[in-house]
Scaffold this active site. Structure first.
Site, PDB file in Angstrom:
ATOM      1  N   GLU A  31     -33.870 116.252  77.828  1.00  0.00           N
ATOM      2  CA  GLU A  31     -35.112 116.509  77.078  1.00  0.00           C
ATOM      3  C   GLU A  31     -34.923 117.633  76.057  1.00  0.00           C
ATOM      4  OE1 GLU A  31     -38.228 119.025  78.353  1.00  0.00           O
ATOM      5  OE2 GLU A  31     -37.477 119.162  80.423  1.00  0.00           O
ATOM      6  N   LYS A 165     -41.450 124.641  89.337  1.00  0.00           N
ATOM      7  CA  LYS A 165     -41.686 126.083  89.478  1.00  0.00           C
ATOM      8  C   LYS A 165     -42.942 126.354  90.289  1.00  0.00           C
ATOM      9  CE  LYS A 165     -39.764 128.016  85.323  1.00  0.00           C
ATOM     10  NZ  LYS A 165     -39.420 126.806  84.556  1.00  0.00           N
TER      11      LYS A 165
HETATM   12  N1  PSU Z   1     -41.065 123.318  83.571  1.00  0.00           N
HETATM   13  C1  PSU Z   1     -39.989 124.111  83.384  1.00  0.00           C
HETATM   14  N2  PSU Z   1     -39.400 124.181  82.164  1.00  0.00           N
HETATM   15  C2  PSU Z   1     -39.853 123.441  81.112  1.00  0.00           C
HETATM   16  C3  PSU Z   1     -40.967 122.573  81.329  1.00  0.00           C
HETATM   17  C4  PSU Z   1     -41.534 122.552  82.565  1.00  0.00           C
HETATM   18  O1  PSU Z   1     -39.561 124.767  84.323  1.00  0.00           O
HETATM   19  O2  PSU Z   1     -39.288 123.519  80.018  1.00  0.00           O
HETATM   20  C5  PSU Z   1     -41.444 121.714  80.223  1.00  0.00           C
HETATM   21  C6  PSU Z   1     -40.932 120.276  80.422  1.00  0.00           C
HETATM   22  O3  PSU Z   1     -40.654 119.712  79.162  1.00  0.00           O
HETATM   23  C7  PSU Z   1     -42.107 119.582  81.063  1.00  0.00           C
HETATM   24  C8  PSU Z   1     -43.269 120.262  80.371  1.00  0.00           C
HETATM   25  O4  PSU Z   1     -42.128 118.194  80.845  1.00  0.00           O
HETATM   26  O5  PSU Z   1     -42.868 121.626  80.268  1.00  0.00           O
HETATM   27  C9  PSU Z   1     -44.550 120.133  81.146  1.00  0.00           C
HETATM   28  O6  PSU Z   1     -45.584 120.674  80.391  1.00  0.00           O
HETATM   29  P1  PSU Z   1     -47.085 120.599  80.930  1.00  0.00           P
HETATM   30  O7  PSU Z   1     -47.125 121.493  82.123  1.00  0.00           O
HETATM   31  O8  PSU Z   1     -47.914 121.095  79.779  1.00  0.00           O
HETATM   32  O9  PSU Z   1     -47.343 119.167  81.263  1.00  0.00           O
END
Ligand code: PSU
Ligand code: MN
Length: 315
Positions: A31, A165
């Protein structure tokens, strides 16, 4: 816009990825939100290159995914990686954003959901990242549940990650994955890892101890049982790189507190928390993040190799 009906006009699969897929060789998707919005420049671009190199060393072809000026690219050039890594004018793109970002010829760093969608479209079944999005703490009030989970429910890609996390509600995240029918297997563990730490206290029902075992489950799910949808392979951070649980919990709680005070919500939350935790830990969270992604790249490449091998003898 006259060639709108033609997917090849908007989907740019690199030559290397295209020929690997045509030859049924292992390919691993990566990604780009983690590059543009998850790590600071230039460590982000250096890490992205190092992760691609690890995947090659382990016998698979890396396919980093991003939207670059209206083209959904699967396999980025060095220039693309650099421009995504600089991050200005690069939106955080979830799967639902793709039609608009592409139509408007913008650039977007793909999250887990968008990367899964584009990987599946290209025919890639294994995707390596750091952590997946999930159910946020306080979801009962905010309804903030990452669309990553919905994508996992419908798109047939195995996501190799270090769990999620604990900025998130991990038990609720696992419950939601169960509701969606998404299998979660620990890689060498019976516990869901919590990204910076190997443990979360959440037990997993399924465990694999070798890449072959993960590939066999993928083959059964998709090729034999015909169950569509994603799979989570949760690979803990190497013990020697993991952060102290109480220490990182303190940083996470403090970052969540700041986010609350600033009234942040929606898609800005996760990038804010990552940057704030990095600041609070004096960069130690970033080092852990880099180490765990590299570890996932080794495991993901091996799983992609095994899955390709099983399919080659079967079809
Ligand atoms: N969690 C991490 N590092 C990240 C992300 C999530 O530890 O870089 C990024 C990923 O691309 C994930 C996105 O798909 O954040 C999720 O965002 P949201 O919580 O806004 O859905
Ligand atoms: Mn959200």
């Amino acid at each position: 816009m006259k060639r709108m009906a033609d997917l090849t006009a908007v989907l740019g699969i690199s030559e290397e990825v295209r020929s690997a897929l045509a030859a049924h060789q292992p390919v691993v998707a990566l990604e780009s939100t983690i590059i543009a919005h998850g790590m600071p420049y230039p460590r982000n671009v250096q890490t992205a290159r190092a992760v691609e190199a690890i995947i090659r060393e382990n016998g698979a072809v890396p396919a980093t995914i991003a939207v670059v000026r209206g083209i959904a690219k699967v396999g980025l050039s060095d220039d693309d990686l650099e421009s995504i890594g600089h991050g200005d004018q690069v939106a955080k793109a979830g799967a639902r954003d793709l039609p608009f970002i592409i139509a408007q010829k913008k650039s977007g760093a793909t999250t887990v959901s968008a990367t899964m969608a584009l990987a599946a479209l290209a025919g890639i079944r294994v995707f390596v990242t750091g952590g997946i999005g999930g159910v946020h703490r306080g979801f009962a009030e905010s309804l903030d549940i990452s669309t990553d989970l919905a994508e996992l429910g419908r798109t047939s890609v195995a996501v190799v990650c270090a769990g999620a996390k604990s900025i998130l509600d991990l038990p609720a995240t696992l419950e939601y994955l169960e509701t969606l029918g998404v299998p979660v297997a620990g890689f060498g563990t019976s516990e869901f890892p919590a990204f910076y730490t190997t443990r979360s206290g959440c037990r997993l029902e399924h465990r694999v101890d070798a890449p072959r075992q993960a590939a066999e489950a993928m083959f059964l799910k998709w090729d034999l049982l015909k169950q569509p949808g994603g799979m989570v392979i949760a690979n803990p951070i190497p013990a020697e790189e993991s952060l102290d649980e109480a220490y990182i919990a303190g940083a996470i709680n403090s970052a969540l507190d700041t986010a609350r005070k600033q009234g942040l919500s929606g898609k800005a939350i996760t990038p804010f928390l990552l940057a704030e935790i990095e600041r609070l830990t004096g960069g130690r969270s970033l080092e852990a993040n880099i180490a765990l992604v590299k570890n996932n790249a080794r495991v993901g490449a091996a799983i992609a190799r095994e899955y390709a091998a099983i399919r080659r003898v079967t079809f």
